[in-house]
Design a protein around this motif. Structure first.
Motif, PDB file in Angstrom:
ATOM      1  N   PHE A   3      24.258 173.006 -18.312  1.00  0.00           N
ATOM      2  CA  PHE A   3      23.620 173.639 -17.160  1.00  0.00           C
ATOM      3  C   PHE A   3      24.021 172.971 -15.848  1.00  0.00           C
ATOM      4  O   PHE A   3      24.262 173.649 -14.837  1.00  0.00           O
ATOM      5  CB  PHE A   3      22.098 173.587 -17.348  1.00  0.00           C
ATOM      6  CG  PHE A   3      21.332 174.218 -16.233  1.00  0.00           C
ATOM      7  CD1 PHE A   3      21.417 175.577 -15.997  1.00  0.00           C
ATOM      8  CD2 PHE A   3      20.524 173.445 -15.398  1.00  0.00           C
ATOM      9  CE1 PHE A   3      20.702 176.176 -14.954  1.00  0.00           C
ATOM     10  CE2 PHE A   3      19.825 174.032 -14.358  1.00  0.00           C
ATOM     11  CZ  PHE A   3      19.902 175.393 -14.142  1.00  0.00           C
ATOM     12  N   LYS A   4      24.091 171.645 -15.829  1.00  0.00           N
ATOM     13  CA  LYS A   4      24.438 170.935 -14.597  1.00  0.00           C
ATOM     14  C   LYS A   4      25.865 171.233 -14.148  1.00  0.00           C
ATOM     15  O   LYS A   4      26.143 171.327 -12.942  1.00  0.00           O
ATOM     16  CB  LYS A   4      24.247 169.422 -14.791  1.00  0.00           C
ATOM     17  CG  LYS A   4      22.784 168.991 -14.815  1.00  0.00           C
ATOM     18  CD  LYS A   4      22.644 167.494 -14.740  1.00  0.00           C
ATOM     19  CE  LYS A   4      21.173 167.076 -14.639  1.00  0.00           C
ATOM     20  NZ  LYS A   4      21.021 165.617 -14.517  1.00  0.00           N
ATOM     21  N   MET A   5      26.776 171.377 -15.109  1.00  0.00           N
ATOM     22  CA  MET A   5      28.149 171.722 -14.761  1.00  0.00           C
ATOM     23  C   MET A   5      28.214 173.119 -14.168  1.00  0.00           C
ATOM     24  O   MET A   5      28.971 173.373 -13.216  1.00  0.00           O
ATOM     25  CB  MET A   5      29.038 171.616 -15.997  1.00  0.00           C
ATOM     26  CG  MET A   5      29.305 170.193 -16.455  1.00  0.00           C
ATOM     27  SD  MET A   5      30.228 169.224 -15.217  1.00  0.00           S
ATOM     28  CE  MET A   5      31.803 170.075 -15.230  1.00  0.00           C
ATOM     29  N   ARG A   6      27.431 174.038 -14.721  1.00  0.00           N
ATOM     30  CA  ARG A   6      27.400 175.397 -14.168  1.00  0.00           C
ATOM     31  C   ARG A   6      26.835 175.386 -12.751  1.00  0.00           C
ATOM     32  O   ARG A   6      27.313 176.119 -11.872  1.00  0.00           O
ATOM     33  CB  ARG A   6      26.560 176.305 -15.063  1.00  0.00           C
ATOM     34  CG  ARG A   6      27.224 176.663 -16.386  1.00  0.00           C
ATOM     35  CD  ARG A   6      26.586 177.888 -17.011  1.00  0.00           C
ATOM     36  NE  ARG A   6      25.179 177.663 -17.329  1.00  0.00           N
ATOM     37  CZ  ARG A   6      24.745 177.200 -18.500  1.00  0.00           C
ATOM     38  NH1 ARG A   6      25.627 176.900 -19.464  1.00  0.00           N
ATOM     39  NH2 ARG A   6      23.452 177.021 -18.717  1.00  0.00           N
ATOM     40  N   VAL A  11      27.844 175.883  -6.920  1.00  0.00           N
ATOM     41  CA  VAL A  11      27.801 175.383  -5.541  1.00  0.00           C
ATOM     42  C   VAL A  11      29.211 175.287  -4.965  1.00  0.00           C
ATOM     43  O   VAL A  11      29.443 175.664  -3.810  1.00  0.00           O
ATOM     44  CB  VAL A  11      27.103 174.008  -5.484  1.00  0.00           C
ATOM     45  CG1 VAL A  11      27.182 173.418  -4.075  1.00  0.00           C
ATOM     46  CG2 VAL A  11      25.649 174.118  -5.920  1.00  0.00           C
ATOM     47  N   ALA A  12      30.165 174.792  -5.765  1.00  0.00           N
ATOM     48  CA  ALA A  12      31.554 174.667  -5.305  1.00  0.00           C
ATOM     49  C   ALA A  12      32.138 176.042  -4.986  1.00  0.00           C
ATOM     50  O   ALA A  12      32.833 176.215  -3.974  1.00  0.00           O
ATOM     51  CB  ALA A  12      32.395 173.965  -6.371  1.00  0.00           C
ATOM     52  N   GLY A 106      29.068 169.538  -5.673  1.00  0.00           N
ATOM     53  CA  GLY A 106      29.552 170.906  -5.534  1.00  0.00           C
ATOM     54  C   GLY A 106      30.171 171.158  -4.174  1.00  0.00           C
ATOM     55  O   GLY A 106      31.230 171.780  -4.068  1.00  0.00           O
ATOM     56  N   LYS A 107      29.515 170.675  -3.123  1.00  0.00           N
ATOM     57  CA  LYS A 107      30.060 170.852  -1.777  1.00  0.00           C
ATOM     58  C   LYS A 107      31.399 170.135  -1.623  1.00  0.00           C
ATOM     59  O   LYS A 107      32.348 170.677  -1.046  1.00  0.00           O
ATOM     60  CB  LYS A 107      29.060 170.340  -0.734  1.00  0.00           C
ATOM     61  CG  LYS A 107      27.838 171.232  -0.548  1.00  0.00           C
ATOM     62  CD  LYS A 107      26.912 170.683   0.508  1.00  0.00           C
ATOM     63  CE  LYS A 107      25.685 171.567   0.683  1.00  0.00           C
ATOM     64  NZ  LYS A 107      26.032 172.904   1.192  1.00  0.00           N
ATOM     65  N   MET A 108      31.475 168.908  -2.152  1.00  0.00           N
ATOM     66  CA  MET A 108      32.730 168.156  -2.042  1.00  0.00           C
ATOM     67  C   MET A 108      33.833 168.790  -2.886  1.00  0.00           C
ATOM     68  O   MET A 108      34.994 168.841  -2.466  1.00  0.00           O
ATOM     69  CB  MET A 108      32.502 166.702  -2.463  1.00  0.00           C
ATOM     70  CG  MET A 108      31.697 165.889  -1.467  1.00  0.00           C
ATOM     71  SD  MET A 108      31.692 164.130  -1.858  1.00  0.00           S
ATOM     72  CE  MET A 108      30.831 163.469  -0.431  1.00  0.00           C
ATOM     73  N   LEU A 109      33.476 169.286  -4.080  1.00  0.00           N
ATOM     74  CA  LEU A 109      34.466 169.961  -4.909  1.00  0.00           C
ATOM     75  C   LEU A 109      34.988 171.206  -4.203  1.00  0.00           C
ATOM     76  O   LEU A 109      36.196 171.487  -4.231  1.00  0.00           O
ATOM     77  CB  LEU A 109      33.847 170.329  -6.260  1.00  0.00           C
ATOM     78  CG  LEU A 109      34.765 171.084  -7.240  1.00  0.00           C
ATOM     79  CD1 LEU A 109      36.013 170.270  -7.558  1.00  0.00           C
ATOM     80  CD2 LEU A 109      34.003 171.430  -8.521  1.00  0.00           C
TER      81      LEU A 109
END
Length: 286
Positions: A3-6, A11-12, A106-109
């Motif tokens: 779930f965290k990866m999703r 976000v990315a 997510g933002k940085m990715l």
């Protein structure tokens, strides 16, 4: 995929598409293309590709300039992204769904995906332009640079960008009004200008002597000045690859410490609605 990866990729993806569809992003994207096109068309550049000292000098100047350019773009992007979420109250809703760590990652990715897209697009554009105008000087120049130096310069760019993104997040999460964005971007931009000036100073005057090697080592341990200066030192032959990669590892360790701190500051800042001094709050250790 857990779930965290999703959450992270969601976000990315949102960050990437939001900037990809932004007119201001494409304005910054296109300006260098105009400069490069004018360079190919109107400037008669003649390189002596057998002169390794000249190649090293040009490379030493170009890497800090490119690092400065990319960092300048994405500092503003991530500051606007955090400020937009904060002022629209979206951050409070996201915090109940997505952890602060996943939001930052997510933002940085998303930013790094934009950077990779920009580099690939510029490379393809220059390749097509060189064929159309029958001018391959840039690829001839890069062909004279060692592969190891190119790889290290790319890694150094990614390290420098991470440093400035983390710093910018720490300041921009305390914004209570969009008019404060300039206050949040000012500290990282001042740092960026200082480190950029230091790298240009080295390339302008140079340093000789074995006694300077330990000074170089101490300076290069600290990101992002090390990642902006080290490619120039490698190109000039003042330091070895073993030396440079050892400093890069130390930089990454320092960056990790800053990254952990930025998560706590990000979470605290997003949930705080009180008007604070952004400069002071960004430097507080929590």
């Amino acid at each position: 995929m857990n779930f965290k990866m999703r959450q992270l990729f969601a976000v990315a993806r949102h960050e990437f598409l939001n900037q990809f569809n932004s007119f201001s992003y494409w304005m910054m994207f296109v300006i260098p293309l105009i400069v490069v096109t004018a360079l190919f068309k109107y400037v008669n550049l003649k390189f002596n590709f057998k002169n390794s000292n000249f190649i090293n000098m040009v490379w030493g100047f170009s890497i800090p300039v490119l690092t400065f350019f990319f960092c300048l773009i994405y500092i503003g992007i991530i500051a606007n992204s955090v400020a937009r979420d904060k002022t629209s109250k979206l951050s409070e809703m996201l915090m109940s769904i997505v952890d602060a760590k996943e939001q930052i990652n997510g933002k940085m990715l998303g930013i790094y995906l934009l950077l990779c897209f920009q580099i690939v697009f510029y490379t393809i554009f220059i390749l097509i332009l060189s064929k159309v105008m029958n001018n391959n000087f840039l690829f001839l120049f890069i062909g004279r640079v060692k592969i190891g130096l190119i790889v290290y310069s790319i890694l150094a760019l990614f390290v420098s960008l991470f440093m400035f993104l983390a710093i910018t997040v720490q300041f921009s999460c305390f914004i209570t009004d969009t008019s404060q964005i300039s206050s949040a971007t000012m500290p990282p931009m001042i740092f960026l200008l200082e480190f950029f000036s230091l790298s240009l100073l080295y390339n302008s005057v140079g340093f000789d002597g074995d006694n300077m090697i330990w000074i170089f080592y101490i300076i290069c341990m600290w990101p992002p000045v090390g990642s902006m200066l080290t490619p120039s030192l490698i190109a000039s032959g003042n330091i070895s690859y073993l030396f440079s990669y050892s400093t890069l590892i130390i930089q990454i360790i320092i960056l990790y410490i800053l990254y952990v701190k930025s998560i706590h500051v990000f979470k605290y800042g997003l949930l705080s609605n009180k008007k604070k001094n952004i400069f002071i709050e960004g430097f507080k250790f929590r």
